[in-house]
Design a protein around this motif. Structure first.
Motif, PDB file in Angstrom:
ATOM      1  N   GLU A  69     -36.187 101.132  12.665  1.00 21.01           N
ATOM      2  CA  GLU A  69     -35.756 101.746  13.839  1.00 21.01           C
ATOM      3  C   GLU A  69     -35.610 101.026  15.015  1.00 21.01           C
ATOM      4  OE1 GLU A  69     -37.638 104.369  11.038  1.00 21.01           O
ATOM      5  OE2 GLU A  69     -38.348 102.629  11.932  1.00 21.01           O
ATOM      6  N   LYS A  70     -36.441  99.977  15.320  1.00 24.89           N
ATOM      7  CA  LYS A  70     -36.500  98.971  16.258  1.00 24.89           C
ATOM      8  C   LYS A  70     -35.163  98.113  16.077  1.00 24.89           C
ATOM      9  CE  LYS A  70     -38.889  95.220  18.514  1.00 24.89           C
ATOM     10  NZ  LYS A  70     -40.339  94.236  18.373  1.00 24.89           N
ATOM     11  N   THR A  71     -34.745  97.848  14.883  1.00 18.73           N
ATOM     12  CA  THR A  71     -33.692  96.754  14.852  1.00 18.73           C
ATOM     13  C   THR A  71     -32.300  97.461  15.037  1.00 18.73           C
ATOM     14  OG1 THR A  71     -35.043  95.672  12.936  1.00 18.73           O
ATOM     15  CG2 THR A  71     -32.396  95.585  13.132  1.00 18.73           C
ATOM     16  N   LYS A  72     -32.341  98.720  14.670  1.00 14.16           N
ATOM     17  CA  LYS A  72     -31.051  99.595  14.914  1.00 14.16           C
ATOM     18  C   LYS A  72     -31.040  99.743  16.157  1.00 14.16           C
ATOM     19  CE  LYS A  72     -31.236 101.736  10.249  1.00 14.16           C
ATOM     20  NZ  LYS A  72     -31.543 103.019   9.636  1.00 14.16           N
ATOM     21  N   PHE A  73     -32.287 100.319  16.903  1.00 15.22           N
ATOM     22  CA  PHE A  73     -32.099 100.609  18.484  1.00 15.22           C
ATOM     23  C   PHE A  73     -31.696  99.423  19.252  1.00 15.22           C
ATOM     24  CE2 PHE A  73     -34.058 100.808  22.708  1.00 15.22           C
ATOM     25  CZ  PHE A  73     -34.004 102.010  22.817  1.00 15.22           C
ATOM     26  N   LYS A  74     -32.012  98.287  18.913  1.00 16.02           N
ATOM     27  CA  LYS A  74     -31.677  97.076  19.681  1.00 16.02           C
ATOM     28  C   LYS A  74     -30.227  96.845  19.583  1.00 16.02           C
ATOM     29  CE  LYS A  74     -34.477  93.259  19.427  1.00 16.02           C
ATOM     30  NZ  LYS A  74     -35.366  92.255  19.192  1.00 16.02           N
ATOM     31  N   SER A  75     -29.575  97.115  18.274  1.00 16.33           N
ATOM     32  CA  SER A  75     -28.194  96.992  18.013  1.00 16.33           C
ATOM     33  C   SER A  75     -27.357  97.904  18.849  1.00 16.33           C
ATOM     34  CB  SER A  75     -28.021  96.960  16.662  1.00 16.33           C
ATOM     35  OG  SER A  75     -26.388  97.151  16.532  1.00 16.33           O
ATOM     36  N   LEU A  76     -27.703  99.487  18.933  1.00 15.34           N
ATOM     37  CA  LEU A  76     -27.183 100.432  19.630  1.00 15.34           C
ATOM     38  C   LEU A  76     -27.402 100.167  21.135  1.00 15.34           C
ATOM     39  CD1 LEU A  76     -28.438 103.456  17.585  1.00 15.34           C
ATOM     40  CD2 LEU A  76     -26.162 102.394  17.712  1.00 15.34           C
ATOM     41  N   PHE A  77     -28.530  99.729  21.620  1.00 17.07           N
ATOM     42  CA  PHE A  77     -28.808  99.382  22.972  1.00 17.07           C
ATOM     43  C   PHE A  77     -27.914  98.145  23.405  1.00 17.07           C
ATOM     44  CE2 PHE A  77     -31.363  97.693  26.743  1.00 17.07           C
ATOM     45  CZ  PHE A  77     -31.237  98.977  27.296  1.00 17.07           C
ATOM     46  N   LYS A  78     -27.595  97.317  22.902  1.00 13.64           N
ATOM     47  CA  LYS A  78     -26.848  96.239  23.202  1.00 13.64           C
ATOM     48  C   LYS A  78     -25.273  96.704  23.188  1.00 13.64           C
ATOM     49  CE  LYS A  78     -25.333  91.509  21.799  1.00 13.64           C
ATOM     50  NZ  LYS A  78     -25.496  90.407  20.714  1.00 13.64           N
ATOM     51  N   LYS A  79     -24.954  97.758  22.198  1.00 17.84           N
ATOM     52  CA  LYS A  79     -23.627  98.310  22.192  1.00 17.84           C
ATOM     53  C   LYS A  79     -23.598  98.926  23.527  1.00 17.84           C
ATOM     54  CE  LYS A  79     -20.413 100.790  19.306  1.00 17.84           C
ATOM     55  NZ  LYS A  79     -20.296 101.735  18.041  1.00 17.84           N
ATOM     56  N   LEU A  80     -24.449  99.517  23.994  1.00 17.59           N
ATOM     57  CA  LEU A  80     -24.332 100.539  25.030  1.00 17.59           C
ATOM     58  C   LEU A  80     -24.262  99.516  26.303  1.00 17.59           C
ATOM     59  CD1 LEU A  80     -27.257 103.097  24.682  1.00 17.59           C
ATOM     60  CD2 LEU A  80     -25.095 103.533  25.057  1.00 17.59           C
ATOM     61  N   GLN A  81     -24.497  98.358  26.497  1.00 15.60           N
ATOM     62  CA  GLN A  81     -24.215  97.472  27.440  1.00 15.60           C
ATOM     63  C   GLN A  81     -22.924  96.921  27.558  1.00 15.60           C
ATOM     64  OE1 GLN A  81     -27.286  97.422  29.365  1.00 15.60           O
ATOM     65  NE2 GLN A  81     -27.969  98.464  27.637  1.00 15.60           N
ATOM     66  N   ASP A  82     -22.089  97.160  26.562  1.00 17.08           N
ATOM     67  CA  ASP A  82     -20.464  96.901  26.529  1.00 17.08           C
ATOM     68  C   ASP A  82     -19.578  97.705  27.442  1.00 17.08           C
ATOM     69  OD1 ASP A  82     -18.174  96.133  25.842  1.00 17.08           O
ATOM     70  OD2 ASP A  82     -18.113  96.662  23.799  1.00 17.08           O
ATOM     71  N   LYS A  83     -19.142  97.030  28.293  1.00 14.36           N
ATOM     72  CA  LYS A  83     -18.391  97.543  29.579  1.00 14.36           C
ATOM     73  C   LYS A  83     -17.236  98.327  28.925  1.00 14.36           C
ATOM     74  CE  LYS A  83     -19.713  94.095  32.885  1.00 14.36           C
ATOM     75  NZ  LYS A  83     -19.384  92.814  33.223  1.00 14.36           N
ATOM     76  N   ASP A  84     -16.905  98.130  27.578  1.00 12.38           N
ATOM     77  CA  ASP A  84     -15.612  98.648  27.130  1.00 12.38           C
ATOM     78  C   ASP A  84     -15.834  99.930  26.288  1.00 12.38           C
ATOM     79  OD1 ASP A  84     -13.934  96.837  28.105  1.00 12.38           O
ATOM     80  OD2 ASP A  84     -14.062  95.562  26.592  1.00 12.38           O
ATOM     81  N   ILE A  85     -17.086 100.189  26.286  1.00 13.27           N
ATOM     82  CA  ILE A  85     -17.721 101.469  25.319  1.00 13.27           C
ATOM     83  C   ILE A  85     -17.034 102.789  26.056  1.00 13.27           C
ATOM     84  CG2 ILE A  85     -19.704 101.651  26.465  1.00 13.27           C
ATOM     85  CD1 ILE A  85     -21.042 102.510  23.671  1.00 13.27           C
ATOM     86  N   THR A  86     -16.742 103.633  25.295  1.00  9.69           N
ATOM     87  CA  THR A  86     -16.208 104.905  25.461  1.00  9.69           C
ATOM     88  C   THR A  86     -17.369 105.670  26.057  1.00  9.69           C
ATOM     89  OG1 THR A  86     -15.960 105.878  23.283  1.00  9.69           O
ATOM     90  CG2 THR A  86     -13.963 104.695  24.188  1.00  9.69           C
ATOM     91  N   GLU A  87     -16.980 106.795  26.774  1.00 10.74           N
ATOM     92  CA  GLU A  87     -17.997 107.811  27.292  1.00 10.74           C
ATOM     93  C   GLU A  87     -18.556 108.589  25.761  1.00 10.74           C
ATOM     94  OE1 GLU A  87     -19.788 108.770  29.807  1.00 10.74           O
ATOM     95  OE2 GLU A  87     -19.218 107.050  30.530  1.00 10.74           O
ATOM     96  N   GLU A  88     -17.572 108.840  24.981  1.00  9.10           N
ATOM     97  CA  GLU A  88     -17.977 109.401  23.700  1.00  9.10           C
ATOM     98  C   GLU A  88     -19.005 108.768  22.844  1.00  9.10           C
ATOM     99  OE1 GLU A  88     -15.806 111.097  19.897  1.00  9.10           O
ATOM    100  OE2 GLU A  88     -14.688 111.627  21.616  1.00  9.10           O
ATOM    101  N   GLU A  89     -18.623 107.279  22.682  1.00  8.22           N
ATOM    102  CA  GLU A  89     -19.445 106.497  22.143  1.00  8.22           C
ATOM    103  C   GLU A  89     -20.852 106.197  22.717  1.00  8.22           C
ATOM    104  OE1 GLU A  89     -16.661 102.858  20.142  1.00  8.22           O
ATOM    105  OE2 GLU A  89     -16.505 103.078  22.092  1.00  8.22           O
ATOM    106  N   LYS A  90     -20.760 106.280  23.950  1.00  6.57           N
ATOM    107  CA  LYS A  90     -21.943 106.025  24.668  1.00  6.57           C
ATOM    108  C   LYS A  90     -22.962 107.077  24.701  1.00  6.57           C
ATOM    109  CE  LYS A  90     -21.763 104.121  29.064  1.00  6.57           C
ATOM    110  NZ  LYS A  90     -21.717 103.700  30.314  1.00  6.57           N
ATOM    111  N   LYS A  91     -22.360 108.543  24.545  1.00  8.34           N
ATOM    112  CA  LYS A  91     -23.228 109.584  24.223  1.00  8.34           C
ATOM    113  C   LYS A  91     -23.654 109.416  22.965  1.00  8.34           C
ATOM    114  CE  LYS A  91     -20.911 112.720  27.491  1.00  8.34           C
ATOM    115  NZ  LYS A  91     -20.101 114.020  27.440  1.00  8.34           N
TER     116      LYS A  91
END
Length: 157
Positions: A69-91
């Motif tokens: 869970e921690k590993t997956k969370f870190k990966s998703l959290f890093k993805k959330l920091q991406d400026k090019d992420i869409t609102e749908e992906e962010k949600k």
């Protein structure tokens, strides 16, 4: 205040933080001129006691027990920091992070300490020997400004 297992659930962490905050309010009443705030600390790193799971992973990752869970969370959290992420992906990522963080286990051996906005050495000297402070974990030397209220486990009721 009792000592528990070294791994605690998010609900137990919240209960311990609430108890520590109540304890800190007693210190604030006793020392009204105190300019301080409480933090969780472990191995030289720290985060606010009311930090979100994302802030904890960013600032104090060692307090979260290693897990899938921690590993997956870190990966998703890093993805959330991406400026090019869409609102749908962010949600979607945010929702998944919330679900993962509910499965985290935390180290109850983390310290709850005080950090100071203004260093009043006379006040710190008084705190160091006060019964409201854990005197075993707080260095009893004037060379240190470290004030430890206790471990997270100490604040589990």
């Amino acid at each position: 205040m009792t000592t528990q297992s070294t791994q605690i659930t998010p609900d137990q962490l919240k209960a311990a933080v609430d108890a520590a905050a109540a304890h800190f309010s007693l210190i604030r009443k006793k020392y009204p001129k105190l300019d301080a705030y409480a933090v969780l600390s472990i191995h030289g790193a720290q985060t606010g006691i009311r930090s979100s799971p994302g802030e904890i992973i960013k600032e104090l990752p060692s307090v979260v027990v290693d897990s899938d869970e921690k590993t997956k969370f870190k990966s998703l959290f890093k993805k959330l920091q991406d400026k090019d992420i869409t609102e749908e992906e962010k949600k979607k990522c945010t929702k998944e992070c919330e679900l993962l963080s509910k499965k985290f286990l935390y180290q109850s051996t983390a310290f709850i300490e005080l950090r100071f906005g203004h260093l009043d050495y006379d006040l710190i000297d008084q705190l160091r020997t006060d019964d409201l402070v854990n005197r075993e974990l707080t260095p009893q030397t004037k060379a240190s400004i470290r004030i430890v209220l206790g471990t997270v486990a100490c604040f589990l009721i």
